[in-house]
Design a protein around this motif. Structure first.
Motif, PDB file in Angstrom:
ATOM      1  N   ILE A  39     -76.508  -4.819  47.290  1.00 59.08           N
ATOM      2  CA  ILE A  39     -77.168  -3.522  47.466  1.00 59.08           C
ATOM      3  C   ILE A  39     -77.838  -3.160  46.139  1.00 59.08           C
ATOM      4  O   ILE A  39     -77.242  -3.324  45.069  1.00 59.08           O
ATOM      5  CB  ILE A  39     -76.131  -2.436  47.841  1.00 59.08           C
ATOM      6  N   PRO A  40     -79.081  -2.671  46.167  1.00 62.30           N
ATOM      7  CA  PRO A  40     -79.745  -2.273  44.919  1.00 62.30           C
ATOM      8  C   PRO A  40     -78.998  -1.133  44.224  1.00 62.30           C
ATOM      9  O   PRO A  40     -78.551  -0.192  44.865  1.00 62.30           O
ATOM     10  CB  PRO A  40     -81.134  -1.824  45.378  1.00 62.30           C
ATOM     11  N   ARG A  41     -78.891  -1.259  42.892  1.00 55.14           N
ATOM     12  CA  ARG A  41     -78.233  -0.226  42.100  1.00 55.14           C
ATOM     13  C   ARG A  41     -79.220   0.510  41.205  1.00 55.14           C
ATOM     14  O   ARG A  41     -78.965   1.630  40.772  1.00 55.14           O
ATOM     15  CB  ARG A  41     -77.128  -0.872  41.250  1.00 55.14           C
ATOM     16  N   SER A  42     -80.328  -0.147  40.869  1.00 58.51           N
ATOM     17  CA  SER A  42     -81.411   0.452  40.083  1.00 58.51           C
ATOM     18  C   SER A  42     -80.931   1.002  38.743  1.00 58.51           C
ATOM     19  O   SER A  42     -81.286   2.109  38.343  1.00 58.51           O
ATOM     20  CB  SER A  42     -82.110   1.554  40.893  1.00 58.51           C
ATOM     21  N   GLU A  43     -80.132   0.202  38.053  1.00 57.65           N
ATOM     22  CA  GLU A  43     -79.598   0.646  36.771  1.00 57.65           C
ATOM     23  C   GLU A  43     -80.706   0.908  35.746  1.00 57.65           C
ATOM     24  O   GLU A  43     -80.528   1.698  34.813  1.00 57.65           O
ATOM     25  CB  GLU A  43     -78.622  -0.388  36.216  1.00 57.65           C
ATOM     26  N   ARG A  44     -81.874   0.277  35.915  1.00 58.60           N
ATOM     27  CA  ARG A  44     -82.977   0.483  34.975  1.00 58.60           C
ATOM     28  C   ARG A  44     -83.369   1.950  34.877  1.00 58.60           C
ATOM     29  O   ARG A  44     -83.871   2.414  33.843  1.00 58.60           O
ATOM     30  CB  ARG A  44     -84.181  -0.351  35.402  1.00 58.60           C
ATOM     31  N   LEU A  45     -83.156   2.718  35.947  1.00 64.81           N
ATOM     32  CA  LEU A  45     -83.492   4.142  35.922  1.00 64.81           C
ATOM     33  C   LEU A  45     -82.619   4.916  34.940  1.00 64.81           C
ATOM     34  O   LEU A  45     -83.001   6.011  34.503  1.00 64.81           O
ATOM     35  CB  LEU A  45     -83.343   4.743  37.322  1.00 64.81           C
ATOM     36  N   ALA A  46     -81.471   4.357  34.592  1.00 63.05           N
ATOM     37  CA  ALA A  46     -80.558   5.059  33.691  1.00 63.05           C
ATOM     38  C   ALA A  46     -81.146   5.232  32.293  1.00 63.05           C
ATOM     39  O   ALA A  46     -80.676   6.082  31.524  1.00 63.05           O
ATOM     40  CB  ALA A  46     -79.228   4.317  33.604  1.00 63.05           C
ATOM     41  N   THR A  47     -82.170   4.435  31.939  1.00 62.20           N
ATOM     42  CA  THR A  47     -82.787   4.596  30.618  1.00 62.20           C
ATOM     43  C   THR A  47     -83.396   5.981  30.444  1.00 62.20           C
ATOM     44  O   THR A  47     -83.506   6.477  29.320  1.00 62.20           O
ATOM     45  CB  THR A  47     -83.870   3.522  30.401  1.00 62.20           C
TER      46      THR A  47
END
Length: 347
Positions: free
Chosen positions: A238-246
């Motif tokens: 499942i996508p987590r999109s951790e890159r958005l946490a920046t």
């Protein structure tokens, strides 16, 4: 755990230790005392993330509650002394009622700050769902027996038996957690998955079917594992999109949330807002703690200074039925990726 279970636990503990002298009043005293640590919910800590992460803080500290037990025992002996039992027995009873509350909370997934004011991460053994009828049932029966039969002047063995059964059940849940994690770790090794975090927790209202979350960078996997499975678990990506946490590097709320949850978080951009979801609680696609921490502006992302908790659905009966069936039948698997995609839909 839920407040009813905590009241039942407190009532049963007090009845087992002081019931022969206090009678039915022991049930009442224990029930009230057993819910005392949760009164911190009336405190407004400033915003939704503060309310979430400071709950089960000072009021659930072993240090604070031990001090409180001393004070309450001393006060009770001063106001209404009873020569039939010692002050030490009274202190031990009050202390156990308070401490068993917070230790039971630590068996859930939420996070309990047992060692406040130390800044150690919250304790979350996550082997019991926040409402588990099998744990609560022996305590309920014990309280009903005490209420109808009475406890004064006799040794309330039924109360001790209920506490023993409920404690043995907690041991069974820890065994289930270990079982689920071992099976998932074997499946991870077979697929070459390197996890930065692994989190397991029972599915709603039972301890037979387990939900395991594997964090791997920008994605995470979910797996369901039952005691009755005869095949390796399916790991659903499942996508987590951790890159958005920046975009949240300067957000104190995000830092607090990472500390509190152990970074078992998911990020989504929905309707121009950056949403952060605590994946530990609830069930796939239905998570009660979700927050908008930033929103799009002309130059990128702007932090939202006052964070509110987003409305969350509690699931539906059809999915609960599917989970119940999944306990007994491994195939066909449940559409976890489809359920998780619900979080991307605008509210």
């Amino acid at each position: 755990m839920d407040s009813i279970t905590q009241a039942l636990l407190g009532a049963t503990v007090q009845a087992s230790l002081l019931g022969r002298w206090q009678g039915r009043k022991a049930l009442l005293y224990g029930a009230v005392l057993g819910t005392l640590p949760d009164l911190d919910v009336v405190i407004d800590y400033g915003d939704a993330i503060a309310d979430m992460t400071y709950h089960r803080g000072f009021s659930h500290s072993l240090f604070v509650l031990s001090t409180l037990a001393v004070m309450l025992a001393w006060l009770a002996r001063r106001i209404r002394p009873d020569p039939a039992y010692s002050g030490m027995r009274l202190f031990l009873t009050i202390w156990l009622v308070l401490v068993t509350h917070v230790l039971l909370d630590a068996f859930t997934s939420y996070g309990t700050q047992l060692f406040w004011p130390l800044t150690t991460p919250p304790v979350a053994w996550s082997s019991v769902f926040i409402i588990d009828p099998l744990y609560s049932l022996p305590l309920l029966l014990a309280v009903l027996v005490g209420a109808f039969v009475g406890v004064k002047g006799r040794m309330p063995r039924w109360a001790a038996s209920a506490l023993l059964l409920s404690s043995l059940y907690l041991g069974f849940t820890l065994a289930g957690k270990q079982m689920a994690e071992q099976r998932v770790e074997a499946a991870m090794d077979a697929r070459g998955i390197q996890a930065s975090q692994l989190f397991s927790t029972p599915t709603p209202f039972n301890s037979l079917l387990w939900r395991v979350i594997i964090i791997e960078g920008d994605q995470y996997y979910e797996a369901l594992v039952s005691w009755f499975d005869d095949q390796p678990p399916e790991l659903v990506s499942i996508p987590r999109s951790e890159r958005l946490a920046t975009a949240l590097r300067e957000s104190p709320q995000h830092a607090r949330l990472q500390w509190f949850t152990g970074n078992v978080l998911r990020y989504d951009e929905v309707g121009g807002q950056l949403l952060v979801t605590d994946l530990r609680l609830g069930m796939t696609g239905f998570h009660p703690f979700r927050f908008a921490l930033a929103e799009r502006n002309g130059t990128g992302w702007g932090l939202i200074p006052y964070v509110e908790r987003l409305p969350a659905e509690r699931g539906d009966l059809d999915r609960l039925k599917q989970l119940w069936q999944r306990i007994w039948q491994q195939q066909p698997g449940l559409p976890l990726a489809e359920w998780a995609a619900d979080l991307n839909r605008p509210g």
